[in-house]
Design a protein around this motif. Structure first.
Motif: not given
Length: 557
Positions: A542-543, A524-526, A536-537, A133-136
């Motif tokens: 949810f990487t 954030g539906c993806g 590119a996105i 996980l990344d800090a947001q």
């Protein structure tokens, strides 16, 4: 990055909802064996004050940098756990929640061992993601404190007045020449017999005299751009274009009433609708010795399988008024079912019977037949056909969506249900919100509603909208899509075309046309991330790496 990762896992009993169907202590012991897990504990109720305190204490005591809670659905308590992490000094987006109740214990109640093994798998998957996980940081956007209300009926006027009383500027847009909507055609309102003209007249007077309410009649919405807190709306009014900048939008466009052409020999003279009866009662121009009211005309059919809800009480109200005005007139109400909501509705139903209104139940498969001088109906209780002479037949027809509902839904990019009415975000949790933030609904635009319901819903929509307007800013979760690599983007526009929330636009840049994300509008539906064939996105939280680690945890690689 992984060298600094210290994960704490908290497995919730949820009383007996989880612990009653799987072995929680075994899941806890298994969690201790997973990579980067330095602490694991069982909680009776993780969401309770005691459970939250335990999580915050453990974060500090064991220097945790990531937290995984295995409990119920994230829909209910994820914000609670994120706040606990934040208060303990951990970035709230270093938190991952694993659902072992709805997705495990509740669906495997009969097999404790397999449920336990599945819970272990789910925890392993959650831990794998948590390690990456990344800090947001929350996205904060300023809010334009002006509101737009679409519709000038009882719901729209109530909403506009309530907002103005709170000190907010309001722009009210009405398609017709006059304000008032459906109440302009009504005589009296149940259950108290208030004159509709007095109620709506008072609302119109207050709205038109308020310095904070700008009213546009004979006007239509031409375009809507922007997102919650910052909408840009173009209105066509009196042949001129007016531009409005606003923070929120309330849809109160109401509904139409079905005109029963081709049904029961409707002619608008001696076979009329309830709306036409209301107008005659308003003018006091009605005289008849026998009146027959037919319910569910054009409703509860294959074409319209819903109940319009207000027709029964309207029929009871008008039948009672007719008996008051003309005691010797015979009034018959032919019905399939009587929907008399609440104690007051049942009381009016009983009173109508006491006044002499005759109620006859008919079968939907054998509806009444309206002839030139009489109505034939099969009386289910008496077991025979009756023939009732009439001077006037009144048809109770349902509310239907307005013709412009589809066009407005496209402009606002909000959904409609299978019947054409506007659809709420969630029937229980967000009954007055659209899925698109900053846009709300009330009254019969949402579903057939009586006057009191329309007023209540309008005040509810105002309460929801006022949250954003009063704060002056919006804090949005950063779990949104981002353009991770501008060079990979080809500006094809596919992502923008498919985004259900209008959160992506294609803009000109020094490198050519590129996708630009409106983070505050993104849910954030993806869809965009899955669609972009150039990759590119990126979806925050949810990487590809995070989801890949979860897949690897499933297959054991």
């Amino acid at each position: 990055m992984l060298e600094d990762v210290r994960i704490g896992v908290f497995v919730c009993d949820c009383g007996s909802n989880i612990a009653g169907f799987l072995d929680v202590p075994k899941v806890v012991e298994y969690a201790k064996t997973l990579p980067h897990v330095v602490f694991a504990k069982e909680n009776l109720y993780s969401c309770s004050e005691t459970g939250i305190t335990e999580i915050k204490y453990s974060i500090k005591e064991h220097a945790l940098t990531r937290v995984v809670v295995a409990s119920c659905t994230p829909r209910t308590h994820e914000p609670t756990f994120r706040l606990a992490c934040e208060e303990a000094g951990v970035n709230p987006f270093y938190f991952e929640m694993v659902n072992i109740r709805e997705q495990c214990s509740w669906v495997h109640m009969q097999n404790r061992e397999e449920a336990t093994n599945k819970a272990k798998d789910l925890v392993r998957i959650g831990v794998a993601k948590a390690s990456l996980l990344d800090a947001q940081e929350f996205i904060v956007v300023d809010v334009n404190r002006k509101a737009l209300v679409i519709g000038g009926g009882i719901a729209g006027l109530t909403a506009a007045i309530a907002l103005s009383r709170r000190g907010f500027e309001v722009v009210l847009v009405e398609k017709e020449k006059e304000l008032g909507g459906r109440l302009n055609d009504l005589n009296r309102l149940y259950p108290y017999g208030v004159k509709a003209s007095e109620l709506i007249g008072g609302k119109i007077k207050e709205a038109t005299s308020s310095p904070l309410i700008e009213i546009h009649t004979s006007s239509v919405i031409k375009s809507v751009l922007g997102y919650v807190g910052n909408y840009e709306v173009d209105i066509e009014t009196g042949g001129q274009d007016v531009h409005v900048s606003c923070g929120i939008i309330i849809v109160a466009t109401g509904a139409s009433v079905l005109e029963p052409k081709g049904l029961y020999n409707y002619n608008g003279r001696n076979i009329i609708t309830q709306v036409e009866l209301e107008r005659r009662l308003q003018k006091g121009k009605i005289k008849a010795d026998s009146i027959v009211v037919v319910q569910c005309v054009g409703a509860r059919t294959e074409e319209r399988n819903y109940c319009s809800r207000t027709c029964c009480m309207t029929a009871i109200k008008n039948a009672s008024l007719l008996k008051e005005k003309m005691p010797d007139t015979k009034v018959f109400v032919l019905y399939q079912d009587m929907q008399c909501y609440g104690v007051e509705g049942e009381a009016l139903f009983r009173k109508a019977k006491e006044m002499g209104v005759i109620f006859i139940n008919y079968d939907s498969g054998n509806p009444p037949v309206v002839g030139e001088k009489s109505v034939k109906v099969y009386h289910r209780l008496m077991g025979r056909e009756m023939e009732i002479g009439y001077d006037l037949v009144v048809l109770s027809t349902p509310m239907i969506p307005r013709e412009d509902t589809d066009a407005l839904s496209r402009l606002l990019r909000v959904p409609r249900d299978e019947n054409g009415f506007f659809l709420e975000a969630h029937v229980k949790l967000r009954p007055l919100d659209f899925a698109t933030d900053g846009i709300y609904m009330c009254g019969s635009a949402h579903w057939p509603a009586d006057t009191r319901e329309s007023i209540s819903q309008a005040l509810g929509a105002v309460s929801r909208a006022s949250i954003h307007l009063a704060r002056g800013s919006i804090k949005v979760d950063p779990i949104v899509s981002t353009l991770a690599d501008e060079d990979l983007c080809k500006g094809c526009g596919l992502c923008a075309a498919l985004c259900p929330y209008g959160a992506i636009e294609i803009i000109d840049t020094p490198k050519g046309k590129k996708a630009s994300m409106i983070s505050v509008a993104c849910k954030g539906c993806g869809v965009c991330g899955a669609t972009c064939y150039h990759r590119a996105i990126k979806m925050n939280h949810f990487t590809n790496e995070q989801v890949g680690s979860q897949i690897a945890a499933v297959v054991g690689k």
